[in-house]
Design a protein around this motif. Structure first.
Motif, mmCIF file in Angstrom:
data_model
loop_
_atom_site.group_PDB
_atom_site.id
_atom_site.type_symbol
_atom_site.label_atom_id
_atom_site.label_comp_id
_atom_site.label_asym_id
_atom_site.label_seq_id
_atom_site.Cartn_x
_atom_site.Cartn_y
_atom_site.Cartn_z
ATOM 1 N N MET A 279 0.835 -1.203 0.000
ATOM 2 C CA MET A 279 0.000 0.000 0.000
ATOM 3 C C MET A 279 0.871 1.254 0.000
ATOM 4 O O MET A 279 0.614 2.212 -0.737
ATOM 5 C CB MET A 279 -0.915 -0.016 1.231
ATOM 6 N N HIS A 280 1.933 1.235 0.809
ATOM 7 C CA HIS A 280 2.819 2.396 0.886
ATOM 8 C C HIS A 280 3.621 2.580 -0.400
ATOM 9 O O HIS A 280 3.803 3.710 -0.868
ATOM 10 C CB HIS A 280 3.766 2.245 2.080
ATOM 11 N N VAL A 281 4.091 1.483 -0.979
ATOM 12 C CA VAL A 281 4.875 1.566 -2.218
ATOM 13 C C VAL A 281 4.009 2.121 -3.358
ATOM 14 O O VAL A 281 4.457 2.959 -4.151
ATOM 15 C CB VAL A 281 5.452 0.188 -2.589
ATOM 16 N N GLN A 282 2.766 1.669 -3.422
ATOM 17 C CA GLN A 282 1.861 2.153 -4.472
ATOM 18 C C GLN A 282 1.542 3.627 -4.295
ATOM 19 O O GLN A 282 1.300 4.350 -5.267
ATOM 20 C CB GLN A 282 0.571 1.335 -4.463
#
Length: 284
Positions: A279-282
């Motif tokens: 979620m954070h990478v996206q």
């Protein structure tokens, strides 16, 4: 009667997560990171944190433990949590409970960024669960549902589920998860009259009362699925809230203690952290 071994299921899930993290490493990308805040020297807490460190290491996930003195102030604890919220390298934050009595556990949990709340205890994530929206689910209830999945109990339409226990950590969230699967759910607790009679009508019985070997065959419907969430030490031996040998006479499936729900709880913590990472990478 068949035994649902949570440790075996957890090993399979962790092997899949390890492969995903190996792929991330091969791409040269940053790795998922779980940060644990440990306050004081409680032996049980230290043991639990050590288990989480070992589990992270086993799948190649990064793990960082921030150890704070037992006399740490609320402000100092809050500052540590806020710094982790702001750290873009940190995907999951877990504050190991219980905290020393002078600290406000609720305030600490509410300070965690809901998108890093991999324990699923922030009120925002609790609200998402209540309204059946995406969010982080508490690890033990999530592990219970994965164990039910493993024996084909996915759509629970027409099934009656009874949850023994009403804690915010297990009883309430697992009842909601069962309801979201279309089960008809009853929660019983220490103030419930005829608790044994109600439990004995369940197709699925989830036991999280915190009383050693309280549940015996009289609580169990013939052919029921029984998941024992309890963990108690009796005469130096770990036992659940169910009398295993007694319950096994009538259940179609039953989870043991140890090697049952416990390993699944840690496994779901890793799973939530990996989900938070993606979620954070996206979002970067």
């Amino acid at each position: 009667m068949e035994i649902i071994y949570g440790n075996t299921l957890a090993d399979r899930i962790k092997a899949d997560m390890k492969q995903k993290i190996d792929d991330i490493r091969a791409e040269g990308a940053r790795l998922p990171l779980l940060s644990v805040v440990l306050v004081g020297n409680d032996p049980a807490s230290i043991s639990y944190v050590r288990g989480k460190e070992k589990a992270c290491s086993s799948i190649g996930m990064l793990q960082r433990t921030i150890r704070l003195d037992e006399n740490v102030s609320q402000k100092e604890l809050n500052d540590v949590i806020m710094s982790l919220n702001l750290d873009s390298e940190v995907d999951g934050i877990l504050v190991q409970m219980p905290l020393p009595s002078h600290l406000d556990e609720t305030a600490a949990l509410e300070l965690i960024d809901p998108q890093k709340d991999v324990d699923g205890l922030h009120p925002m994530n609790a609200g998402c669960l209540l309204t059946n929206r995406p969010g982080f689910i508490p690890c033990t209830p999530q592990g219970v549902m994965a164990m039910l999945d493993s024996i084909g109990c996915k759509d629970l339409s027409g099934k009656r589920a009874v949850v023994c226990g009403r804690s915010n950590l297990v009883g309430k969230p697992v009842a909601l998860l069962l309801q979201n699967r279309n089960a008809t759910v009853t929660i019983v607790h220490s103030k419930t009259p005829d608790i044994e009679k109600i439990a004995s009508q369940a197709d699925i019985l989830i036991v999280a009362m915190g009383v050693a070997q309280m549940v015996n065959e009289n609580w169990v419907k013939e052919g029921a699925v029984v998941i024992d969430v309890g963990i108690n030490r009796v005469n130096g031996k770990l036992v659940g809230d169910c009398d295993f040998e007694s319950v096994a006479k009538k259940a179609s499936y039953v989870s043991p203690v140890p090697k049952g729900v416990g390993p699944m709880t840690v496994c779901m913590l890793l799973s939530n952290t990996l989900d938070a990472y993606h979620m954070h990478v996206q979002g970067e």
